[in-house]
Design an enzyme around this catalytic site. Structure first.
Site, PDB file in Angstrom:
ATOM      1  N   LYS A 173      -0.944   5.643   0.801  1.00 10.89           N
ATOM      2  CA  LYS A 173       0.731   5.480   1.165  1.00 10.89           C
ATOM      3  C   LYS A 173       1.475   6.881   1.371  1.00 10.89           C
ATOM      4  CE  LYS A 173      -0.245   1.014   1.026  1.00 10.89           C
ATOM      5  NZ  LYS A 173      -1.651   0.975   0.586  1.00 10.89           N
TER       6      LYS A 173
HETATM    7  C1  LIG Z   1       1.499  -4.166   2.889  1.00 16.24           C
HETATM    8  C2  LIG Z   1       0.884  -4.103   1.539  1.00 16.24           C
HETATM    9  N1  LIG Z   1       1.206  -4.866   0.342  1.00 16.24           N
HETATM   10  C3  LIG Z   1       0.532  -4.574  -0.651  1.00 16.24           C
HETATM   11  C4  LIG Z   1      -0.533  -3.724  -0.917  1.00 16.24           C
HETATM   12  C5  LIG Z   1      -1.097  -3.479  -2.189  1.00 16.24           C
HETATM   13  O1  LIG Z   1      -0.909  -2.195  -2.689  1.00 16.24           O
HETATM   14  P1  LIG Z   1      -1.797  -1.630  -3.956  1.00 16.24           P
HETATM   15  O2  LIG Z   1      -2.719  -1.079  -3.404  1.00 16.24           O
HETATM   16  O3  LIG Z   1      -0.694  -0.527  -4.455  1.00 16.24           O
HETATM   17  O4  LIG Z   1      -1.822  -2.769  -4.975  1.00 16.24           O
HETATM   18  C6  LIG Z   1      -0.752  -2.991   0.139  1.00 16.24           C
HETATM   19  C7  LIG Z   1      -1.820  -1.891   0.044  1.00 16.24           C
HETATM   20  O5  LIG Z   1      -2.623  -1.542   0.860  1.00 16.24           O
HETATM   21  C8  LIG Z   1       0.021  -3.158   1.509  1.00 16.24           C
HETATM   22  O6  LIG Z   1      -0.461  -2.557   2.624  1.00 16.24           O
END
Ligand SMILES: Cc1ncc(COP(=O)(O)O)c(C=O)c1O
Length: 425
Positions: free
Chosen positions: A206
């Protein structure tokens, strides 16, 4: 009897182990190791639990910094955005029998968390911004709709004016999934500060990252309190963890999504660097776009507010599937960091057609939840073609990732390669 004092179980060895992650050259690592060991006497090891920390907590500092950065009253650190989304849904009281709206184009986690809370995901189409289509959203609202999850996909803001207007009209809370768009804006407002709650990812891929991690943002103190309860069922966050609840709804069976001090320290440093990282991404995207000379029929994706774009990616729409299929490998061969999903044979967790768990009503336990929480006849009809715009736009989309460290020459090289490949087709 006098016991202790004891030294921390985590000390010099663990710090030296961490050095490996930075891959310092051998000589440097030996030098650092020597210095660390030589100075270990009298130095206390770290306290990596965020609560009851005798020293200032890095997680607490990161929360303050994140709230300041996003412009909300509160930010709660958690261990992922998946956790952040579940925490937000639970804080809002989402449970069995409720419906939650989510776009058909997002990482699977945004939809899966709805089922985790025993609620029913209502999958809604996206438009040419590749974010939720406000018209489709308005049509999807029912008496069961308990929350709307909007996703600022690929670093670009969703159409928040229209979305908030619809949500306010129906008095439905909005959760902004800002996993991919930390630092993005919509009409001058930071993403994650516009809806009822914002959810951020700090996983490795990210804009800002601490390896794994996440934040929930809100201006609502009561929602923060409930989010704290959910994220730490041990209630370490309460002034008196064993006290009876100060208000009904403060205490319930939660989970443990606490962030450790290690992640907190990294997250803090990342949030401090956010302006530089974002400026790098935005400059890279602007430079690549400035260098493009797109052939007729190839267009850039519409961005709801180009000024608020984080710049992590640019998306081109080709005229048809055949040209997309031909262009993608050619671009990749030319070294352009391009990707796409021209047909459903290309598996991608970001597109609803591959969310078999939802489409075919998978359940973790014999109770069949979330699907048994409502009458069968009232469940949404899930089909692979239920979001035609999503399928159509994605079949012609080419995504080009940027990097915050791209030089002007890198950007020129990418733009030139795109011009040559697409111009020669
Ligand atoms: C749009 C979106 N929401 C939620 C997530 C989930 O994030 P995490 O990996 O921190 O749980 C991601 C991860 O790629 C994402 O791209």
């Amino acid at each position: 009897m006098k016991l202790g004092p004891y030294t921390s179980k985590i000390h010099t060895d663990e710090l030296i182990e961490l050095l490996d992650l930075w891959q310092y050259p051998k000589g440097v690592k030996e030098q650092l190791t020597k210095t660390i060991r030589a100075n270990a006497k009298g130095i206390e090891g770290p306290h990596l639990f965020r609560y009851y920390n005798p020293r200032p907590s890095k997680v607490a500092e990161a929360e303050c910094m994140m709230a300041g950065f996003i412009g909300t009253k509160y930010a709660l650190a958690v261990n992922s955005c998946t956790s952040a989304l579940i925490t937000a849904l639970r804080a809002l009281g989402v449970g069995a029998g409720d419906e939650v709206i989510v776009p058909g184009y997002t990482f699977f986690a945004s939809a899966a968390v709805i089922g985790t809370c025993n609620a029913i995901p209502v999958i809604v189409d996206v438009d040419d911004t590749l974010t939720i289509d406000p018209r489709a959203l308005a049509k999807a609202i029912t008496k069961r709709t308990k929350a709307i999850i909007v996703v600022h996909m690929r670093g670009m803001p969703a159409q928040m004016d229209q979305i908030m207007r619809i949500a306010k009209k129906h008095k439905i809370p909005v959760i902004e999934d800002v996993a991919q768009a930390a630092g993005g804006k919509y009409k001058g407002k930071m993403l994650g500060s516009i809806g009822t709650m914002g959810c951020f990812s700090f996983d490795y891929y990210k804009v800002l990252n601490s390896g794994e991690g996440g934040f929930v943002t809100t201006n609502d103190q009561w929602l923060l309190t409930r989010a704290q309860s959910w994220h730490d069922c041990a209630a370490c966050w309460r002034p008196d963890r064993y006290a009876t609840e100060r208000k009904g709804g403060e205490l319930f069976c939660g989970e443990n999504y606490r962030m450790s001090e290690l992640q907190g320290a990294v997250a803090l440093a990342q949030i401090r660097k956010a302006p530089k990282i974002l400026a790098g991404y935005r400059a890279a995207k602007a430079r690549i776009i400035a260098g493009l000379d797109l052939p007729k029929g190839v267009t850039l994706q519409r961005v709801a507010d180009p000024k608020g774009d984080t710049g992590i990616c640019l998306i081109l729409f080709m005229p048809d599937v055949a040209s997309t299929k031909a262009a993608l490998p050619a671009l990749q061969k030319a070294g352009v960091p391009a990707g796409g999903i021209y047909d459903h044979k290309v598996k991608d967790w970001h597109v609803y057609v591959h969310w078999e768990h939802i489409l075919t009503h998978k359940a973790v336990a014999p109770d069949g939840l979330p699907w048994t929480g409502v009458k069968k006849s009232e469940l949404p009809k899930y089909t692979k073609d239920m979001c035609p715009q999503c399928n159509e736009y994605l079949s012609r989309a080419i995504m080009i990732d940027t990097h915050c460290e791209y030089s002007a020459a890198d950007c020129r090289a990418i733009a030139t390669a795109v011009n040559q490949v697409l111009g020669g087709m």
